[in-house]
Design an enzyme around this catalytic site. Structure first.
Site, PDB file in Angstrom:
ATOM      1  N   ALA A 240      48.730  36.873  41.634  1.00 42.72           N
ATOM      2  CA  ALA A 240      49.058  36.944  40.198  1.00 42.72           C
ATOM      3  C   ALA A 240      47.804  37.182  39.359  1.00 42.72           C
ATOM      4  O   ALA A 240      46.738  36.693  39.718  1.00 42.72           O
ATOM      5  CB  ALA A 240      49.728  35.637  39.779  1.00 42.72           C
ATOM      6  N   CYS A 358      35.994  38.434  41.573  1.00 41.23           N
ATOM      7  CA  CYS A 358      35.451  39.008  40.326  1.00 41.23           C
ATOM      8  C   CYS A 358      34.316  38.098  39.850  1.00 41.23           C
ATOM      9  O   CYS A 358      34.311  37.627  38.726  1.00 41.23           O
ATOM     10  CB  CYS A 358      36.528  39.162  39.258  1.00 41.23           C
ATOM     11  SG  CYS A 358      37.376  37.647  38.827  1.00 41.23           S
TER      12      CYS A 358
HETATM   13  C1  LIG Z   1      41.463  36.324  40.851  1.00 39.24           C
HETATM   14  S1  LIG Z   1      43.055  35.767  40.552  1.00 39.24           S
HETATM   15  C2  LIG Z   1      44.036  36.994  41.327  1.00 39.24           C
HETATM   16  C3  LIG Z   1      44.165  38.285  40.562  1.00 39.24           C
HETATM   17  C4  LIG Z   1      45.184  39.227  41.164  1.00 39.24           C
HETATM   18  N1  LIG Z   1      44.957  39.478  42.568  1.00 39.24           N
HETATM   19  C5  LIG Z   1      45.249  40.551  40.437  1.00 39.24           C
HETATM   20  O1  LIG Z   1      44.714  41.558  40.908  1.00 39.24           O
HETATM   21  O2  LIG Z   1      45.869  40.601  39.367  1.00 39.24           O
HETATM   22  C6  LIG Z   1      43.188  34.439  41.657  1.00 39.24           C
HETATM   23  C7  LIG Z   1      44.574  33.854  41.819  1.00 39.24           C
HETATM   24  O3  LIG Z   1      44.514  32.862  42.839  1.00 39.24           O
HETATM   25  C8  LIG Z   1      45.527  31.908  42.595  1.00 39.24           C
HETATM   26  N2  LIG Z   1      45.225  30.729  43.428  1.00 39.24           N
HETATM   27  C9  LIG Z   1      44.302  29.768  43.238  1.00 39.24           C
HETATM   28  N3  LIG Z   1      44.317  28.881  44.235  1.00 39.24           N
HETATM   29  C10 LIG Z   1      45.288  29.294  45.097  1.00 39.24           C
HETATM   30  C11 LIG Z   1      45.809  28.784  46.313  1.00 39.24           C
HETATM   31  N4  LIG Z   1      45.319  27.659  46.873  1.00 39.24           N
HETATM   32  N5  LIG Z   1      46.821  29.438  46.901  1.00 39.24           N
HETATM   33  C12 LIG Z   1      47.317  30.579  46.354  1.00 39.24           C
HETATM   34  N6  LIG Z   1      46.884  31.094  45.196  1.00 39.24           N
HETATM   35  C13 LIG Z   1      45.864  30.470  44.575  1.00 39.24           C
HETATM   36  C14 LIG Z   1      45.438  31.711  41.092  1.00 39.24           C
HETATM   37  O4  LIG Z   1      46.650  31.192  40.595  1.00 39.24           O
HETATM   38  C15 LIG Z   1      45.154  33.146  40.601  1.00 39.24           C
HETATM   39  O5  LIG Z   1      46.344  33.767  40.201  1.00 39.24           O
END
Ligand SMILES: C[S@@+](CC[C@H](N)C(=O)[O-])C[C@H]1O[C@@H](n2cnc3c(N)ncnc32)[C@H](O)[C@@H]1O
Length: 434
Positions: A240, A358
Site C-alpha cells: 500500500a 525510499c
Molecule cells: C514504503 S511503503 C510501501 C509503498 C508501496 N509499495 C507503493 O509502491 O505504493 C511500506 C508499507 O509497508 C507496510 N508495512 C509496514 N510493516 C509491515 C509489516 N510488518 N507487514 C506488512 N506490511 C507492512 C506499511 O503499511 C506501508 O504501507
C-alpha cells in the site's frame, strides 16, 4: 490569515513534539479543507525547510531549552521567523499577529517575551539574511547520512529543500505518450510524465478516467528493473498505497498485494479501482506472520518495498530531517532484516527477491544488503544493469546504478530535469533452499 498562522504553529508543534508527518498533523487538525490551505502549506513548509537556520538565529536571543518538548511560543517564534525572513511579510504584521496569538494561547508575559525576540530579529534581519547558508540539515540528521562524503551531503541538502515536481506513471509507453501531450508534461526516459507541481491532483485530466497514478521517477525504477514480468506470480509484500502494485499489474504480472495497514490497503483498493486494474489477491496481514509458516504456492518474484525511514523523500516531507535520527534508522533496519530473512519462505528456487527502500540512509540500503548477503548463502546478488531498464537510450542515467549493481538514486541526480527521490534497489536471486 491569523487563523492560518495559528493552525501553522499548531502543525509545527505537532510535528516537532509528536514526531508525526505533516500530512498526519493536518489530518489530526482537520485542516485539509481550510480555505487558507495554500498559505498554511507555504508557512509550514518554509518553516521546516529553514528551521536549522532559524534556530541558529533565534538562539542568539533566547536560551535553548533544556527539555526536548517545545511550547506553543517556541513554535510560534519559528513560524514567525520563517515569515519575517523568507516570505517578506512586513515586520510589524508578523510581530503583531504572532504576539496576539501567543497572548491568546499562553499569557501576556510570554507574549511580551516573544515581542522582544521578534523586535530584535527585525532589527538584525537585513544583516542575518546575508548569512543564510546551504546547511539545512540539523546535526542529528547528518548522522543518518553516514557513508556519504561532505560534498555529497552538501548537494543532498541543497536539492532536498527544493519543491518536487509531480511525476505520473501510465500503464504503457503508448499511454504515457498520449497523456504527456494531453497534460502538456515532459515525457521522462522511463516513460513517466513530469508536471510542474501545482494544483489539485484529482482535478487533472485523466485522473477520473484512471489513466495514470502519482509516482516519483525514482519510485518507478524498482519494478522496471525486473524486466518482463508478464504471466509471473508476484507477491508484493508491503504494497500500500499501491504504486508498484499498479505497475506490476499493468505489465501483466499476477500480483498478490499484502500490507499490514487496513486503511492504507483501502487506499490501494480505491487506486486500483480507479485505474481499472485487478490484483490476484489483496491480503491484510503482518508480512512476518504471513511468511512464518507459509505453505501456499511459491512465487516467482517477491517485491519487498520495505517500511523505512522514508528519508529519501525529503523534498516532499521536509519534516523528516527534524524527526528522524539514527535510532529510527536502526529500528527500521531491524524490521527490514526480519522481512528479508522470512521472504524466502514464499519464494521459488531461482526466484527473485527485489528489495527496495525510499531511504537515503545506507544502513537501510547498501549496508543492509551487504550484511544480509554475507550472512545468508541462500541468495546471490544479481547486479542491475542499465540495459535492464528501458531508458529510451538515455546513457547519462547509468549513474543511477552503483558499481555493485544496486540502484541508488539521489535528489541531485539530474537524468530528468528537476531531480528525483532517493531510492535504493537490490535484486537478489534465491539460489538454494536452506
Ligand atoms: C514504503 S511503503 C510501501 C509503498 C508501496 N509499495 C507503493 O509502491 O505504493 C511500506 C508499507 O509497508 C507496510 N508495512 C509496514 N510493516 C509491515 C509489516 N510488518 N507487514 C506488512 N506490511 C507492512 C506499511 O503499511 C506501508 O504501507
Amino acid at each position: 490569515m491569523s487563523n492560518a498562522r495559528q493552525i501553522s504553529v499548531e502543525i509545527i508543534f505537532q510535528i516537532l513534539n509528536n514526531k508525526v508527518f505533516f500530512s498526519e498533523a493536518k489530518a489530526a487538525l482537520k485542516v485539509e479543507e481550510n480555505a487558507e490551505i495554500s498559505f498554511i502549506n507555504m508557512l509550514v513548509l518554509t518553516t521546516l525547510r529553514r528551521l536549522t537556520f532559524i534556530k541558529k538565529v533565534l538562539y542568539q536571543f533566547i536560551k535553548k531549552r533544556a527539555t526536548p518538548n517545545l511550547r506553543f511560543v517556541d513554535c510560534a517564534l519559528y513560524v514567525a521567523a520563517a515569515e519575517m525572513l523568507f516570505l517578506e511579510t512586513p515586520d510589524y504584521a508578523v510581530i503583531n499577529s504572532y504576539v496576539e496569538l501567543i497572548k491568546k494561547k499562553q499569557d501576556k508575559y510570554v507574549a511580551n517575551f516573544a515581542n522582544g525576540v521578534l523586535r530584535n530579529l527585525a532589527r538584525i534581519k537585513d544583516k542575518v539574511i546575508w548569512s543564510v547558508t546551504s546547511e539545512f540539515f540539523p546535526p542529528e540528521f547528518i548522522k543518518v547520512l553516514q557513508g556519504y562524503t561532505h560534498e555529497q551531503i552538501r548537494q543532498i541538502e541543497e536539492y532536498s529543500i527544493q519543491e518536487a515536481p509531480l511525476d505520473l506513471s501510465c500503464k504503457s509507453l503508448e499511454q504515457a505518450k498520449l497523456w504527456s501531450s494531453k497534460l502538456d508534461g515532459t515525457l521522462l526516459p522511463n516513460s513517466s510524465i513530469r508536471l510542474e507541481n501545482n494544483g489539485k491532483i484529482s482535478a487533472l485530466p485523466g485522473y477520473r478516467e484512471g489513466a495514470w497514478w502519482v509516482q516519483d521517477f525514482a519510485a518507478s525504477l524498482p519494478v522496471l528493473s525486473l524486466g518482463k514480468v508478464e504471466g509471473l506470480q508476484v507477491l508484493d509484500l508491503c504494497a500500500a498505497p499501491g504504486g508498484k502494485t499498479a505497475q506490476l499489474i499493468s505489465y501483466g504480472a499476477n500480483t498478490t498485494a499484502l500490507d499490514i495497514s487496513k486503511s492504507r490497503l483501502q487506499t490501494l483498493k480505491e487506486n486500483l479501482k480507479r485505474l481499472n486494474l485487478t490484483a490476484q489477491e489483496i491480503i491484510c496481514a503482518d508480512a512476518l506472520t504471513y511468511l512464518k509458516d507459509y505453505a501456499g504456492p511459491l512465487f516467482d518474484i517477491i517485491l519487498l518495498d520495505a517500511p523505512c525511514s522514508a528519508s529519501g523523500t525529503l523534498r516532499r516531507h521536509p519534516e523528516l530531517m527534524h524527526i528522524k535520527n539514527t535510532k529510527d534508522i536502526k529500528e527500521a533496519a531491524k524490521l527490514q532484516r526480519q522481512l528479508l530473512d522470512m521472504a524466502g519462505n514464499a519464494l521459488k528456487k531461482d526466484g527473485i527477491l527485489l528489495y527496495t527502500v525510499c531511504s537515503i540512509a545506507k544502513a537501510e540500503g547498501e549496508k543492509q544488503i551487504q550484511t544480509f548477503l554475507e550472512q545468508n548463502s541462500d541468495y546471490r546478488l544479481l547486479p542491475i544493469k542499465i540495459n535492464d531498464i528501458d531508458f529510451s537510450g538515455t546513457k547519462s542515467l547509468s549513474l543511477l546504478i552503483s558499481k555493485e549493481g544496486y540502484i541508488r538514486t539521489l535528489p541531485y541526480y539530474s537524468g530528468p530535469q528537476g531531480g528525483m527521490d532517493s531510492f535504493f534497489v537490490a535484486k537478489l536471486q534465491k539460489v538454494k533452499n536452506s
